[in-house]
Scaffold this active site. Sequence first.
Site, short mmCIF file in Angstrom:
data_model
loop_
_atom_site.label_atom_id
_atom_site.label_comp_id
_atom_site.label_asym_id
_atom_site.label_seq_id
_atom_site.Cartn_x
_atom_site.Cartn_y
_atom_site.Cartn_z
N HIS A 1 0.78 -1.33 0.09
CA HIS A 1 -0.06 0.00 0.01
C HIS A 1 0.77 1.02 -0.11
CE1 HIS A 1 0.72 1.01 4.30
NE2 HIS A 1 0.67 -0.35 4.50
N CYS B 1 2.70 -5.19 6.84
CA CYS B 1 2.49 -5.04 5.39
C CYS B 1 3.72 -4.03 4.81
CB CYS B 1 1.19 -4.05 5.49
SG CYS B 1 -0.25 -5.11 5.67
#
Length: 391
Positions: free
Chosen positions: A296, A315
């Site tokens: 992301h 992440c």
Amino acid sequence: MATTPMILRRWLPYMLAAVLSGTLAIPGFAVSPPADGAEAAARLRAEAERYRQMEAGWRPVDRGPPLQPGDRDKRVTQLRDALELLGDYHGLPGPVTLIPPDPSRFDSAVQTAVERFQRRHGLKPHGTVDYRTLRELAVSPATRARQLELNAQRWEKLPLPRKDRYVLVNIPEYRLQLIEGGREVLGMKTVVGKTSSRTPEITSRITNVVLNPTWTVPRSILLTELLPKARNNPEAMHNRGYRVVSYRNGHTAPISAHSIDRAADGHATLRQLSGPGNTLGRVKFVLPNRQSIYLHDTQAQSLFALSQRAFSHGCIRLERPEELAYALLERQGWDRTRIAQVTTGTETMNIRVEKPARLFIAYLTAWIDGDGRPQFRRDIYHHDRSETTPE
């Protein structure tokens, strides 16, 4: 300093071995990236043999303070010899001079060699031998050979496709590559998980690109970080777009003492609305996996200026997510202008990638670069220490 004939005799065995293995970088004959994991492993094993041959001539730099250009010290002589053995020191540029350089002086040739060494070890190439550089210089060739062998095993287990495009994220390198036909068409820096919340190794596919994503807070982050902040300053959390979402019916409520208690008791969670302040930024990439890991965008762009970038909760944050979105969606009629137009709004758009690119999140602390030079990175999660390798 050794005379030219002595240098040739010293280096000839290593040069021949490097030429035969294809790892010697010759101007105009840069080695191409590996076509698959087996080819990468073969190069690493050839380089490991070269490092084992170095061990007999290895002399580490004595412990001491940092060294910088202009210094004159016996440790500079040791530094010059070590960099020469490792193949980073090439002497002063220009024609051969009859007056040899002072081996104890930190001159421009040593500085260039230090910068070359720093690039190969993932350090900022500032040319000063600071404590991080001294730490890498203290690693013996025998230890590096074991590291090369260990990573050869890891490369062999990577099922890299020869023709289809794929995305490779190397955790210790803090880097993402999009490969097509064995050639890198896009590369960018990443931020990966810190040691307390490590990014796992994953083989998957990028199935969806989400523009203007919302963020449903994982429970571990909810309990340890965001609920205390919500209790201390509920208005600030509301202004940042956080709302309380019920697990049972999906009902959304503003942050209050009651709704926070429901989240703390496990009946609800926090969700951040899409928009310019969202923690995930403007773009999220979905990859099916059990660990709820995704790629992301990020608001913390300043982190990409650092050489060591293990700061996330697991992440992977991307330096240029819009470019990856464009590369994956271009064949579906999405251009940069269209992506930019959508991401200036707040409406969430979930786009299915018609031919999902394969994704490999790998842990590789050594490889041979496109110029045939060995690259090493810090073992940030201590995997190298925990795995055994053959001698």
